[in-house]
Enzyme design. Structure first.
Site, PDB file in Angstrom:
ATOM      1  N   SER A  10      66.939   3.624  47.170  1.00 32.77           N
ATOM      2  CA  SER A  10      66.525   3.960  48.533  1.00 32.77           C
ATOM      3  C   SER A  10      66.290   2.684  49.323  1.00 32.77           C
ATOM      4  O   SER A  10      65.412   1.878  48.980  1.00 32.77           O
ATOM      5  CB  SER A  10      65.238   4.785  48.508  1.00 32.77           C
ATOM      6  N   HIS A  35      71.082   5.267  48.974  1.00 34.82           N
ATOM      7  CA  HIS A  35      70.257   6.351  49.515  1.00 34.82           C
ATOM      8  C   HIS A  35      69.604   5.908  50.815  1.00 34.82           C
ATOM      9  O   HIS A  35      68.914   4.882  50.862  1.00 34.82           O
ATOM     10  CB  HIS A  35      69.181   6.737  48.490  1.00 34.82           C
ATOM     11  N   ASP A  37      67.034   7.079  53.717  1.00 35.28           N
ATOM     12  CA  ASP A  37      65.982   8.013  54.102  1.00 35.28           C
ATOM     13  C   ASP A  37      65.809   8.004  55.621  1.00 35.28           C
ATOM     14  O   ASP A  37      65.419   6.994  56.203  1.00 35.28           O
ATOM     15  CB  ASP A  37      64.661   7.626  53.443  1.00 35.28           C
ATOM     16  N   MET A  39      63.772   9.558  58.711  1.00 33.62           N
ATOM     17  CA  MET A  39      62.527  10.251  59.020  1.00 33.62           C
ATOM     18  C   MET A  39      62.287  10.237  60.529  1.00 33.62           C
ATOM     19  O   MET A  39      62.567   9.235  61.188  1.00 33.62           O
ATOM     20  CB  MET A  39      61.357   9.574  58.305  1.00 33.62           C
ATOM     21  N   HIS A  68      69.655  11.268  53.432  1.00 37.13           N
ATOM     22  CA  HIS A  68      68.622  12.291  53.275  1.00 37.13           C
ATOM     23  C   HIS A  68      67.910  12.466  54.612  1.00 37.13           C
ATOM     24  O   HIS A  68      67.152  11.593  55.033  1.00 37.13           O
ATOM     25  CB  HIS A  68      67.657  11.825  52.172  1.00 37.13           C
ATOM     26  N   MET A  70      65.199  13.851  56.741  1.00 39.04           N
ATOM     27  CA  MET A  70      63.853  14.430  56.800  1.00 39.04           C
ATOM     28  C   MET A  70      63.497  14.603  58.270  1.00 39.04           C
ATOM     29  O   MET A  70      62.604  13.936  58.813  1.00 39.04           O
ATOM     30  CB  MET A  70      62.865  13.523  56.066  1.00 39.04           C
ATOM     31  N   MET A 139      62.051  16.533  45.588  1.00 35.73           N
ATOM     32  CA  MET A 139      61.078  15.525  45.980  1.00 35.73           C
ATOM     33  C   MET A 139      59.914  15.552  44.994  1.00 35.73           C
ATOM     34  O   MET A 139      59.222  16.558  44.875  1.00 35.73           O
ATOM     35  CB  MET A 139      60.575  15.788  47.398  1.00 35.73           C
ATOM     36  N   GLY A 144      57.824  11.081  53.198  1.00 34.61           N
ATOM     37  CA  GLY A 144      57.283  10.375  54.347  1.00 34.61           C
ATOM     38  C   GLY A 144      57.054   8.902  54.115  1.00 34.61           C
ATOM     39  O   GLY A 144      57.166   8.109  55.036  1.00 34.61           O
ATOM     40  N   PHE A 145      56.773   8.534  52.859  1.00 36.34           N
ATOM     41  CA  PHE A 145      56.489   7.134  52.567  1.00 36.34           C
ATOM     42  C   PHE A 145      57.005   6.774  51.185  1.00 36.34           C
ATOM     43  O   PHE A 145      57.015   7.607  50.280  1.00 36.34           O
ATOM     44  CB  PHE A 145      54.977   6.849  52.623  1.00 36.34           C
ATOM     45  N   GLY A 147      56.757   4.303  47.628  1.00 37.58           N
ATOM     46  CA  GLY A 147      55.705   3.737  46.812  1.00 37.58           C
ATOM     47  C   GLY A 147      54.648   4.714  46.335  1.00 37.58           C
ATOM     48  O   GLY A 147      53.585   4.300  45.857  1.00 37.58           O
ATOM     49  N   ASP A 177      63.707  12.203  43.735  1.00 33.44           N
ATOM     50  CA  ASP A 177      63.269  11.113  44.608  1.00 33.44           C
ATOM     51  C   ASP A 177      61.751  11.112  44.678  1.00 33.44           C
ATOM     52  O   ASP A 177      61.140  12.111  45.059  1.00 33.44           O
ATOM     53  CB  ASP A 177      63.862  11.321  46.003  1.00 33.44           C
ATOM     54  N   GLY A 178      61.155   9.971  44.302  1.00 32.07           N
ATOM     55  CA  GLY A 178      59.716   9.817  44.452  1.00 32.07           C
ATOM     56  C   GLY A 178      59.040   9.374  43.175  1.00 32.07           C
ATOM     57  O   GLY A 178      58.991  10.117  42.197  1.00 32.07           O
ATOM     58  N   THR A 200      61.238   1.332  45.273  1.00 31.22           N
ATOM     59  CA  THR A 200      60.391   0.249  44.777  1.00 31.22           C
ATOM     60  C   THR A 200      60.902  -0.297  43.454  1.00 31.22           C
ATOM     61  O   THR A 200      60.943  -1.513  43.237  1.00 31.22           O
ATOM     62  CB  THR A 200      58.943   0.747  44.615  1.00 31.22           C
TER      63      THR A 200
END
Length: 220
Positions: A10, A35, A37, A39, A68, A70, A139, A144-145, A147, A177-178, A200
């Site tokens: 990501s 990837h 993201d 938002m 992706h 969002m 997810m 939204g964030f 880390g 993801d996450g 990360t």
């Protein structure tokens, strides 16, 4: 059943001041997909990038651009992201009133279509669209964030979706993801995932570490 594991870093965790260089670096380091993201500050509590950035990044890699979205409403933005160079467009189950129509539009634009489920979204919402998609994105954090810590309950969801895919018998990717890192990746893969989104865990240590980071995730 053994499945090849694909790594889709990501770029949310990349250095935004040098995104083009970062995309080239993960490409050269051996990532499978890139990837992205997106938002909107409305569907999720953050604002990232739009189609102009996707278009600017497209020349920096030939790898599949895994976008992706969002955002909500999502339908008015599908054409712009397709034209910008997305290869696979994933939308959230809740991002519009007519999910099937949204997926039809993505396919009509010549792109692969995915559906993302938030941690509290039940996997059975896929039952009437599973035949129409190329990817399910689970997810394992609240979107939204970057880390955030992995939510363990999503392992059961991954297992349930893998069972649905196997029963259907179609080559649908199952992406997670996450909070995916060297510690959680083996559990995610064992549950049935075959695409790992890692921000990360990929970008830590700077460009010199990217290849080792990607190999570590793939080796899980």
């Amino acid at each position: 059943m053994s499945r090849p594991v694909l790594i889709s870093p990501s770029i949310l965790s990349a250095d935004f001041a040098r995104l083009g260089e970062e995309v080239r670096a993960i490409d050269e380091a051996g990532c499978d997909w890139v990837h992205v993201d997106v938002m909107d500050g409305h569907y999720v509590p953050n604002i990232t990038i739009g189609p102009m950035v996707v278009k600017a990044l497209r020349p920096h890699t030939q790898k599949l651009m895994d976008v992706h979205l969002m955002i909500t409403p999502v339908d008015p933005m599908l054409d712009a992201f397709a034209e910008a160079g997305s290869d696979l467009i994933t939308v959230h189950q809740e991002a519009g009133p007519h999910l099937h129509r949204t997926l039809q539009r993505i396919r009509a634009l010549g792109k692969k279509a995915g559906v993302s489920l938030n941690p509290s979204t039940h996997e059975d919402t896929l039952d009437y669209v599973l035949e129409d998609i190329d990817l399910v994105l689970v997810m394992s954090v609240n979107p939204g964030f970057g880390g955030q810590s992995f939510i363990d309950s999503q392992l059961r969801k991954i297992e349930a979706i893998r069972a649905k895919i196997e029963r259907l018998g179609k080559p649908i990717h199952l992406e997670v993801d996450g909070g995916v890192d060297a510690a959680t990746a083996p559990r995610v893969i064992a549950a049935g995932a075959d695409v790992l989104v890692a921000g990360t865990a990929t970008f830590r240590g700077g460009p010199a570490a990217y290849a080792d980071n990607i190999r570590g995730l793939r080796g899980a």
